[in-house]
Write a protein that holds these residues in place. Structure first.
Motif, PDB file in Angstrom:
ATOM      1  N   LYS A  12      71.828  23.128 -13.352  1.00 58.62           N
ATOM      2  CA  LYS A  12      71.354  22.003 -13.830  1.00 58.62           C
ATOM      3  C   LYS A  12      70.343  22.046 -15.081  1.00 58.62           C
ATOM      4  CE  LYS A  12      68.479  18.767 -11.654  1.00 58.62           C
ATOM      5  NZ  LYS A  12      68.014  18.009 -10.745  1.00 58.62           N
ATOM      6  N   PRO A  13      69.094  23.082 -14.992  1.00 59.60           N
ATOM      7  CA  PRO A  13      68.496  23.191 -16.133  1.00 59.60           C
ATOM      8  C   PRO A  13      69.285  23.833 -17.378  1.00 59.60           C
ATOM      9  CG  PRO A  13      67.838  24.881 -14.447  1.00 59.60           C
ATOM     10  CD  PRO A  13      68.763  23.721 -13.792  1.00 59.60           C
ATOM     11  N   TYR A  36      63.438  21.763 -11.417  1.00 57.79           N
ATOM     12  CA  TYR A  36      64.355  20.819 -11.607  1.00 57.79           C
ATOM     13  C   TYR A  36      64.808  20.374 -10.209  1.00 57.79           C
ATOM     14  CZ  TYR A  36      64.303  22.680 -16.102  1.00 57.79           C
ATOM     15  OH  TYR A  36      64.050  23.262 -17.358  1.00 57.79           O
ATOM     16  N   LYS A  84      77.993  43.120 -21.440  1.00 60.34           N
ATOM     17  CA  LYS A  84      79.228  44.067 -20.944  1.00 60.34           C
ATOM     18  C   LYS A  84      80.415  43.392 -21.562  1.00 60.34           C
ATOM     19  CE  LYS A  84      76.687  45.302 -17.122  1.00 60.34           C
ATOM     20  NZ  LYS A  84      75.970  44.798 -15.934  1.00 60.34           N
ATOM     21  N   GLN A 137      55.712  28.332 -12.005  1.00 56.59           N
ATOM     22  CA  GLN A 137      56.803  28.988 -12.338  1.00 56.59           C
ATOM     23  C   GLN A 137      57.889  29.526 -11.386  1.00 56.59           C
ATOM     24  OE1 GLN A 137      57.215  29.355 -15.751  1.00 56.59           O
ATOM     25  NE2 GLN A 137      55.103  28.348 -16.079  1.00 56.59           N
ATOM     26  N   ALA A 138      57.074  29.826 -10.188  1.00 60.31           N
ATOM     27  CA  ALA A 138      57.972  30.285  -9.016  1.00 60.31           C
ATOM     28  C   ALA A 138      58.820  29.486  -8.374  1.00 60.31           C
ATOM     29  CB  ALA A 138      57.154  31.149  -8.312  1.00 60.31           C
ATOM     30  N   ARG A 174      64.053  33.495 -15.641  1.00 59.40           N
ATOM     31  CA  ARG A 174      62.907  32.462 -15.107  1.00 59.40           C
ATOM     32  C   ARG A 174      62.432  32.906 -13.815  1.00 59.40           C
ATOM     33  NH1 ARG A 174      62.497  27.291 -17.469  1.00 59.40           N
ATOM     34  NH2 ARG A 174      63.350  27.517 -19.412  1.00 59.40           N
ATOM     35  N   ASP A 175      60.963  32.849 -13.376  1.00 57.16           N
ATOM     36  CA  ASP A 175      60.596  33.106 -12.103  1.00 57.16           C
ATOM     37  C   ASP A 175      61.068  32.352 -11.065  1.00 57.16           C
ATOM     38  OD1 ASP A 175      58.884  35.000 -13.459  1.00 57.16           O
ATOM     39  OD2 ASP A 175      57.147  33.916 -13.080  1.00 57.16           O
ATOM     40  N   PHE A 176      61.495  31.193 -11.205  1.00 58.80           N
ATOM     41  CA  PHE A 176      62.203  30.658  -9.972  1.00 58.80           C
ATOM     42  C   PHE A 176      63.372  31.138  -9.731  1.00 58.80           C
ATOM     43  CE2 PHE A 176      65.170  27.876 -11.860  1.00 58.80           C
ATOM     44  CZ  PHE A 176      64.644  27.514 -13.194  1.00 58.80           C
ATOM     45  N   LEU A 211      69.529  34.287  -1.678  1.00 56.18           N
ATOM     46  CA  LEU A 211      70.509  33.518  -1.790  1.00 56.18           C
ATOM     47  C   LEU A 211      71.470  34.498  -2.554  1.00 56.18           C
ATOM     48  CD1 LEU A 211      69.044  30.174  -3.115  1.00 56.18           C
ATOM     49  CD2 LEU A 211      69.347  31.358  -0.777  1.00 56.18           C
ATOM     50  N   GLY A 212      72.856  34.110  -2.684  1.00 54.32           N
ATOM     51  CA  GLY A 212      73.780  35.094  -3.439  1.00 54.32           C
ATOM     52  C   GLY A 212      73.990  34.481  -4.785  1.00 54.32           C
ATOM     53  N   ARG A 217      74.757  27.642  -8.849  1.00 55.68           N
ATOM     54  CA  ARG A 217      75.190  26.240  -8.606  1.00 55.68           C
ATOM     55  C   ARG A 217      73.780  25.562  -7.894  1.00 55.68           C
ATOM     56  NH1 ARG A 217      76.236  24.349  -3.688  1.00 55.68           N
ATOM     57  NH2 ARG A 217      76.291  26.213  -2.749  1.00 55.68           N
ATOM     58  N   VAL A 218      73.099  25.997  -7.373  1.00 57.22           N
ATOM     59  CA  VAL A 218      71.999  25.100  -6.839  1.00 57.22           C
ATOM     60  C   VAL A 218      70.710  25.280  -7.706  1.00 57.22           C
ATOM     61  CG1 VAL A 218      70.342  24.902  -4.996  1.00 57.22           C
ATOM     62  CG2 VAL A 218      72.626  25.633  -4.496  1.00 57.22           C
ATOM     63  N   HIS A 219      70.526  26.556  -8.262  1.00 51.95           N
ATOM     64  CA  HIS A 219      69.229  26.271  -9.030  1.00 51.95           C
ATOM     65  C   HIS A 219      69.190  26.560 -10.499  1.00 51.95           C
ATOM     66  CE1 HIS A 219      66.091  27.180  -5.895  1.00 51.95           C
ATOM     67  NE2 HIS A 219      67.014  27.700  -5.173  1.00 51.95           N
ATOM     68  N   THR A 237      75.649  30.828  -5.328  1.00 50.73           N
ATOM     69  CA  THR A 237      74.578  29.725  -4.893  1.00 50.73           C
ATOM     70  C   THR A 237      73.503  29.358  -5.819  1.00 50.73           C
ATOM     71  OG1 THR A 237      75.136  30.174  -2.645  1.00 50.73           O
ATOM     72  CG2 THR A 237      73.380  28.923  -2.979  1.00 50.73           C
ATOM     73  N   TRP A 262      71.743  28.822   3.591  1.00 52.25           N
ATOM     74  CA  TRP A 262      72.330  30.030   3.142  1.00 52.25           C
ATOM     75  C   TRP A 262      72.139  30.911   4.516  1.00 52.25           C
ATOM     76  CZ3 TRP A 262      75.140  32.340  -0.545  1.00 52.25           C
ATOM     77  CH2 TRP A 262      75.123  33.626  -0.516  1.00 52.25           C
ATOM     78  N   ILE A 301      67.344  30.990 -18.321  1.00 54.18           N
ATOM     79  CA  ILE A 301      67.272  30.280 -17.152  1.00 54.18           C
ATOM     80  C   ILE A 301      67.205  31.365 -16.045  1.00 54.18           C
ATOM     81  CG2 ILE A 301      67.873  28.853 -15.238  1.00 54.18           C
ATOM     82  CD1 ILE A 301      66.490  27.320 -17.572  1.00 54.18           C
ATOM     83  N   ARG A 315      64.128  34.470  -9.743  1.00 58.80           N
ATOM     84  CA  ARG A 315      63.576  35.658  -8.969  1.00 58.80           C
ATOM     85  C   ARG A 315      63.246  35.173  -7.503  1.00 58.80           C
ATOM     86  NH1 ARG A 315      58.295  38.441 -11.043  1.00 58.80           N
ATOM     87  NH2 ARG A 315      57.432  36.548  -9.952  1.00 58.80           N
ATOM     88  N   ARG A 322      66.362  34.569  -5.736  1.00 55.38           N
ATOM     89  CA  ARG A 322      66.789  35.779  -5.092  1.00 55.38           C
ATOM     90  C   ARG A 322      66.018  36.429  -4.126  1.00 55.38           C
ATOM     91  NH1 ARG A 322      66.715  39.642 -10.047  1.00 55.38           N
ATOM     92  NH2 ARG A 322      67.629  40.931  -8.719  1.00 55.38           N
ATOM     93  N   ASN A 326      61.279  26.228  -8.469  1.00 53.87           N
ATOM     94  CA  ASN A 326      62.404  25.547  -9.345  1.00 53.87           C
ATOM     95  C   ASN A 326      61.979  23.972  -9.698  1.00 53.87           C
ATOM     96  OD1 ASN A 326      64.402  24.382 -10.848  1.00 53.87           O
ATOM     97  ND2 ASN A 326      65.845  25.587  -9.595  1.00 53.87           N
TER      98      ASN A 326
END
Lengths: 307, 584
Positions: free
Chosen positions: A226-227, B100, A125, B95-96, A203-205, A214-215, A221-223, A218, B113, A200, A207, A210, B98
């Motif tokens: 780092k990766p 890390y 976009k 995978q599901a 990735r499934d994690f 979580l917004g 920031r949280v998930h 967040t 949250w 990243i 999803r 979400r 995290n």
């Protein structure tokens, strides 16, 4: 981890040795010598000076003399800055270069990561396209072009910022050099961050996060942060090297009395010991910082840590 | 009004419909099974319920959760539905989750949250949840990363995450597909135990799981809801031909005709085979531990066991793909030695292998005709290219494919077609022994039955001997003449098919059979037969490797490794095989 760090340090010794040999050969291969001047000295005076600095010895002899000094931590005297040892000159120039480099790196990380993340979140976009346009531009234009253009615009035309270093007090003198130095790195880091963040976020994690409600902020920031920072962290090694190289040009353009300026002057003057000293100093610095990067990598990625 | 109402749900990508005009409802506290083959739209539907579909998805219809519409909902509305109204467990927990982030932190974040708890209170709630899902030492688990846990434990963590906000509906999308069958039984039991009044939408391809755990079921076929009703009545009289087809393709472990034993001479024989791997600095991994096994001409020998049982390592050692530490393999009177590259060409030709992931096992850069013809380049270099192509054509006909497949690339094939290609590549050399390593594990029910039928047919026509490695006992029941059961590198029982399934002699065999869900709602699921999980191969238990999980273990089992002995028609490695009665 400590054992790993020590092994890596030992592994760096051959690298450093190679750097020293190559640098030594290259400075000596350059035509002319430290005491060649426009005003030709009488031959006996010249011979005395040569003998005093052992320049009359064979190259291998000079090399071993230099190395034995190095092993005692002695980088030797400067040939051109009389009365100063190379160590003293590095001690004078490095704090200034360090400030410049650290500020540039911090700026590059903050702006680069933010812009890259923004671009990833708005993939394809308008914000993404704007960021990527500037990133491409930033990568394409070399420091020695950016610097004079910025000076011309902000110092000469607009009079907002000082054009040089000397005679300026306060932090304003840092602004243009730091921006000049940071711009290519901002561009590179933004592109890296965008690519790894997009990876990243797919990735499934993410999803899963979400699905937990979580917004976006967040989740980033949280998930994700780092990766997503791992490739950026890997780039820190080359980035540090690039900033060191860049500082040589930037210090010359803005007249900053840092290590880069000593290096350029030293090279011009065939100040063998000064040039060699700075090369060795920077090589050691870059090797150590790369080690720090690797250790940090392990701290960020729990799967690498266990070995 | 039901808790969840779906009306005319249609999901399309670029105009292509993957879910087509689907309507159903789920009431508070009921359990509903959603079944269908891969690509039938099950997971897409689940994601739609939580508003999790990617941006490109074109979604139409209505999804109403307790009066709130999901389609077109704001981020804030969606956030209120997720976790607190509907929780979800995904299939692949590696995978599901995290990788890390410590698992405690991942789950605590949900409470923070949604303002359900703060600070120490949140930590305490997470630890209590870990306790409920059966994680050992829950306080320590808080600080653990996902990769440090086994698959079963990770799925417990997923369950904890899905239930921590106490949702009204739990969606479980193939929650046990990646797990071993005894662990699957534990997780399904836990699911029942924890959900209480929470409604359950269980998505699965396994009709056995639906039969045992769902009151109602929905049947999907290529994006359409073709059948729905009470589980018992649909199993008794399917309302749609597809439901009938799914039921027919679902193998039953508790009935059916076991192939009668074959009396051929021994073609392949493994003696005291031992395989170990080095695992970095952590030590030796004992993958195969003194296994004796023979294969008869024209028979299908199944090697079954859970992950880490050593079944793949055993056959890889036989083929020379991994080194044997000790032991001997004899094929047709000659000893098979050394890595495969150094073995005589004729030996290599006679033993062929096919793998689990059919598409991954084929070179994506090569066309089908090159893939299938390649072995001939090595083994029959004198063949002209047209003669080679004729051979390829002939073998394709044999595996049920056509000339039109010759010029395709692997990605242009379906999973079943790709596996047929892999079989054709193995069969073109007319081997004597075919080793199938989980060869049908990745295939849907109906396709799996076709591939199994193909293997049976090839065997009938050419007298091929087959080693069939599988974790799926129901499939093994229908295809194999004899069955060998492995656990942690040891062979625990070998018997003829009928003998093994009707009268298992080893407690592990019994537990394995009991853990397989039976696709029949009349048959109640058995209590999870095994506690705990497979131990570490780095430090295998002393004595009998199975004793830590065995209800019959005595002192001797902890001290001495059991020798194999003949009991009834079985060969069993169990100290107590003669005295214990496993028929109950």
């Amino acid at each position: 981890m400590l054992r790993y760090a020590l092994l890596r340090l030992l592994g760096a010794i051959p690298t450093l040795l190679l750097v020293i040999v190559l640098a030594f050969l290259m400075v000596h291969a350059a035509p002319g010598g430290p005491f060649d001047d426009e005003r030709v000295l009488p031959t006996d005076v010249a011979a005395n000076i040569q003998a005093a600095y052992h320049l009359d010895e064979s190259l291998p002899q000079q090399f071993f003399r230099y190395m034995s000094g190095l092993l005692r931590g002695d980088l030797g005297p400067s040939y051109r800055y009389r009365d100063y040892s190379v160590s003293e000159l590095i001690g004078r120039g490095f704090p200034i270069s360090l400030q410049l480099g650290a500020l540039a790196m911090a700026l590059a990380l903050i702006v680069g990561v933010s812009a890259g993340t923004l671009a990833a979140l708005r993939q394809n976009k308008l914000p993404d396209r704007i960021v990527m346009f500037f990133a491409m531009t930033g990568i394409s234009i070399p420091v020695f072009v950016i610097a004079p253009v910025l000076v011309l615009l902000f110092a000469v035309k607009l009079h907002w910022l000082p054009a040089g270093w000397s005679g300026v007090t306060g932090p304003a003198k840092f602004i243009l050099p730091v921006i000049t130095l940071a711009l290519p790195q901002i561009a590179y880091i933004a592109r890296l961050t965008r690519a790894s963040m997009i990876d990243i976020l797919g990735r499934d994690f993410i999803r899963t996060a979400r699905a937990q409600g979580l917004g976006t902020a967040t989740i980033i920031r949280v998930h994700a942060l780092k990766p997503a920072m791992l490739p950026v962290l890997s780039y820190m090694g080359p980035a540090i090297a690039a900033i060191v190289t860049g500082s040589v040009v930037v210090e010359e353009v803005f007249g900053i009395p840092g290590l880069g300026q000593f290096f350029v002057r030293g090279a011009g003057n065939r100040d063998y010991t000064l040039v060699l000293g700075i090369v060795i100093f920077y090589a050691t610095l870059i090797v150590s910082l790369n080690l720090v990067v690797d250790v940090l990598y392990g701290a960020l990625d729990p799967r690498v840590r266990r070995r | 009004m039901s808790f969840l109402e779906v009306n005319g749900l249609t999901i399309a990508y670029g105009g292509k419909r993957v879910v087509d005009d689907v309507s159903f409802a789920i009431d508070y506290s009921e359990s509903v099974g959603l079944v269908g083959e891969s690509g039938s739209g099950k997971s897409q539907t689940a994601l739609a319920l939580l508003g999790l579909l990617p941006e490109q998805a074109e979604v139409h219809g209505d999804i109403v959760v307790d009066g709130v519409s999901v389609i077109g909902a704001s981020a804030k509305q969606l956030s209120r539905i997720r976790a607190r109204r509907i929780g979800i467990v995904f299939q692949d927990s590696m995978q599901a989750l995290n990788p890390y982030l410590k698992i405690g932190k991942q789950i605590r974040q949900i409470l923070l949250w949604h303002d359900l708890a703060t600070g120490d209170d949140a930590d305490a709630r997470v630890i209590r949840m870990f306790e409920r899902v059966g994680l050992p030492d829950p306080e320590r688990q808080f600080q653990v990363y996902p990769h440090e846990l086994s698959g079963g434990m990770r799925q417990r963590v997923m369950l904890a995450a899905a239930l921590i906000a106490e949702p009204d509906l739990l969606i479980a999308d193939e929650p046990t597909t990646a797990l071993d069958v005894t662990v699957q039984a534990q997780i399904l039991e836990l699911l029942e135990e924890l959900r209480d009044n929470t409604a359950l939408l269980l998505i699965t391809h396994d009709l056995g799981i639906v039969a045992g755990h769902c009151e109602r079921m929905l049947v999907f076929e290529s994006g359409r809801l073709v059948d729905a009703g009470a589980t018992t009545s649909l199993f008794a009289s399917p309302g749609h031909a597809h439901t009938r087809a799914l039921l027919d393709a679902a193998p039953r472990i508790d009935s059916g005709n076991a192939p009668a034993p074959v009396n051929g001479r021994t073609i392949l024989c493994a003696e005291a085979v031992e395989v170990t791997y080095r695992d970095g600095e952590r030590g030796q991994l004992h993958a195969v531990n003194g296994v004796n096994l023979l294969l008869r001409e024209g028979e299908t020998l199944a090697v079954v066991g859970e992950s880490g049982s050593g079944k793949s390592s055993l056959v890889r050692a036989v083929l020379g793909l991994v080194p044997m530490i000790s032991g001997r393999v004899v094929y047709a009177g000659a000893s098979l030695e050394g890595p495969v590259q150094t073995r005589p060409v004729a030996q290599r030709r006679d033993l062929q292998l096919i793998f689990q992931d059919p598409v991954g096992a084929l070179n994506p850069q090569m066309r089908v005709q090159e893939i299938v013809g390649e072995p001939l380049l090595v083994h029959e270099p004198g063949l002209t290219s047209s003669a080679r192509l004729d051979r390829v054509r002939a073998i394709l006909v044999k595996v049920g494919l056509e000339d039109s497949h010759l010029r395709r690339y692997p990605h242009q094939l379906s999973g079943g077609q790709a596996q047929r290609i892999a079989i054709a590549r193995a069969l073109i050399l007319e081997p004597k022994v075919l080793i199938c390593d989980e060869a049908v594990a990745a295939l849907d029910g109906s396709v799996r039955e076709q591939v199994l039928a193909l293997l049976r047919q090839v065997q009938r026509e050419s007298g091929l001997s087959i080693i069939f490695i599988s974790h799926d006992l129901a499939v093994v029941r229908s295809i194999s003449h004899r069955v060998a059961v492995m656990y942690m590198g040891c062979l625990v029982e070998v018997a003829d098919n009928e003998q093994l399934f009707s009268q298992p002699r080893h407690p592990y065999t019994k537990a394995l059979i009991d853990a397989v869900p039976v696709p029949d709602p009349i048959v109640a699921p058995k209590k999870a037969a095994l506690r705990g999980e497979v131990g570490s191969l780095l430090h295998p238990p002393s004595g009998c490797v199975f004793h830590p999980r065995c209800d019959y273990a005595k002192d001797i089992c902890k001290k001495e490794q059991p020798e194999a002995m003949n009991v009834g028609g079985s060969r069993v490695a169990c100290h107590r095989a003669k005295e214990i009665d496993l028929t109950t």
